[in-house]
Design a protein around this motif. Structure first.
Motif, PDB file in Angstrom:
ATOM      1  N   UNK A 174      23.962  40.997  35.903  1.00 56.48           N
ATOM      2  CA  UNK A 174      22.545  40.620  36.137  1.00 56.48           C
ATOM      3  C   UNK A 174      22.366  39.515  34.979  1.00 56.48           C
ATOM      4  N   UNK A 175      22.897  39.698  33.859  1.00 60.21           N
ATOM      5  CA  UNK A 175      23.035  38.521  32.836  1.00 60.21           C
ATOM      6  C   UNK A 175      23.578  37.309  33.300  1.00 60.21           C
ATOM      7  N   UNK A 176      24.876  37.880  33.696  1.00 56.73           N
ATOM      8  CA  UNK A 176      25.741  36.691  34.029  1.00 56.73           C
ATOM      9  C   UNK A 176      25.032  35.871  35.212  1.00 56.73           C
ATOM     10  N   UNK A 177      24.453  36.208  36.057  1.00 59.26           N
ATOM     11  CA  UNK A 177      23.733  35.605  37.311  1.00 59.26           C
ATOM     12  C   UNK A 177      22.611  34.710  36.453  1.00 59.26           C
ATOM     13  N   UNK A 178      21.874  35.245  35.478  1.00 55.17           N
ATOM     14  CA  UNK A 178      20.987  34.337  34.835  1.00 55.17           C
ATOM     15  C   UNK A 178      21.337  33.199  34.162  1.00 55.17           C
ATOM     16  N   UNK A 179      22.978  33.523  33.530  1.00 55.42           N
ATOM     17  CA  UNK A 179      23.375  32.519  32.741  1.00 55.42           C
ATOM     18  C   UNK A 179      23.816  31.311  33.995  1.00 55.42           C
ATOM     19  N   UNK A 180      24.561  31.674  35.017  1.00 56.38           N
ATOM     20  CA  UNK A 180      25.044  30.796  35.762  1.00 56.38           C
ATOM     21  C   UNK A 180      24.046  29.880  36.426  1.00 56.38           C
ATOM     22  N   UNK A 181      22.708  30.432  36.655  1.00 56.73           N
ATOM     23  CA  UNK A 181      21.682  29.783  37.071  1.00 56.73           C
ATOM     24  C   UNK A 181      21.099  28.611  36.178  1.00 56.73           C
ATOM     25  N   UNK A 182      21.849  28.753  34.841  1.00 56.28           N
ATOM     26  CA  UNK A 182      21.225  27.731  34.041  1.00 56.28           C
ATOM     27  C   UNK A 182      19.702  27.774  33.615  1.00 56.28           C
ATOM     28  N   UNK A 183      19.221  28.929  33.448  1.00 55.83           N
ATOM     29  CA  UNK A 183      17.684  29.259  33.529  1.00 55.83           C
ATOM     30  C   UNK A 183      17.149  29.294  31.930  1.00 55.83           C
TER      31      UNK A 183
END
Length: 330
Positions: free
Chosen positions: A34-43
């Motif tokens: 879940x954290x990885x997806x947030x990092x990837x989204x650049x938020x």
């Protein structure tokens, strides 16, 4: 990195000296994903010490960055809100401890700037009504011995066993040698969660109708093509053991059969979840005058805070009933 982390968890023991359950490994790695997806989204933004530069990987996560992540999750509108954020924050802690050990990354959980999300204390368990449970039992055959359809006989027995206070995973992990129907008992059932010693177990007394429903199910189970398997609960159409998702779908399908909700409507198809039966069992036992100590023993708890939380939902109703039962006092 996440693959290495999962391997580490499977090769390690938890704080109680027991191997991590696969369900725990999945929960911990899911939190990191879940954290990885947030990092990837650049938020992220300039609140992080990375000065506005998009995070490249986990090792760039500091306390300000995690604060942004947890707040974004809290405001995400996914129906989880603070309770879900508390769980996510808790499940990420072992991951950052591992990063600290393996990559010499400063652990943001040791940083006083990290904002903590407490478990919401005002969320009370939802107790099922007597009418709802009776309706579920009725649409699964009502205990009629002339009902021979495997699925109905199985579902009726499952609902009966859930009313004895087993957790869903405990129910699904039952083996045939756990059943002692001549004594009206199931056990020993090994508790699965929090501060319980390895090898410890509890005995669960069964209601007479639960014993009868299990006896009928075991007869129906003999014709299942996986009857030689040790697990109690078999899937329909010859499939092997029942899963959690199958249990959840079955309960909500039976609720729809009884007139509660619509399985084809996303807004009303999740009427009941298995753990609500456990809440209801606690209320039933306390309402019947079973002592709090005995309820804790049956439920497999050592911490009385769990009893208080489970008992909170119907506390007023039990208190009113107890006082009215006294009649005239003067």
């Amino acid at each position: 990195m996440l693959s290495d982390y999962a391997t580490h968890l499977r090769a390690s023991n938890n704080k109680r000296g027991r191997p991590y359950a696969e369900k725990t490994v999945t929960a911990y790695t899911k939190a990191a994903r879940t954290l990885d997806r947030w990092i990837t989204a650049g938020e992220q933004n300039s609140t992080s010490s990375t000065a506005g530069v998009a995070l490249a990987d986990f090792t760039q996560c500091d306390a300000p960055a995690l604060n942004l992540f947890f707040r974004a999750h809290y405001d995400g509108g996914k129906g989880e809100r603070q309770g879900g954020t508390h769980t996510l924050q808790r499940n990420l802690r072992p991951f950052f401890k591992w990063l600290s050990e393996e990559y010499d990354h400063a652990n943001p959980y040791d940083d006083a700037r990290l904002q903590r999300y407490a478990h919401p204390e005002d969320v009370r368990p939802q107790t099922l009504s007597d009418e709802f449970i009776r309706d579920l039992l009725q649409v699964t055959g009502g205990g009629n011995p002339r009902v021979r359809a495997f699925e109905k006989v199985r579902d009726h027995a499952i609902i009966r066993v859930l009313t004895e206070g087993l957790r869903a995973e405990e129910l699904l992990s039952l083996r045939l040698d756990h059943l002692h129907l001549e004594q009206g008992l199931i056990g020993p059932v090994t508790p699965l969660k929090e501060a319980r010693a390895s090898g410890e177990g509890r005995i669960i007394p069964l209601q007479p109708k639960t014993v009868v429903s299990l006896t009928r199910y075991l007869r129906a189970r003999e014709s299942h093509k996986r009857a030689a398997d040790p697990w109690v609960w078999m899937g329909t159409r010859g499939r092997d053991r029942l899963t959690y998702s199958g249990l959840y779908r079955m309960l909500n399908r039976r609720a729809a059969d009884a007139g509660y909700g619509n399985p084809d409507d996303p807004e009303s198809r999740s009427i009941v979840h298995p753990h609500q039966f456990r809440h209801t069992t606690v209320d039933d036992l306390l309402s019947a005058g079973v002592s709090e100590g005995d309820v804790m023993t049956i439920a497999g708890w050592k911490d009385p805070s769990m009893l208080r939380r489970y008992a909170a939902d119907m506390a007023t109703s039990r208190a009113v009933t107890a006082v009215k039962r006294m009649g005239d006092r003067y």
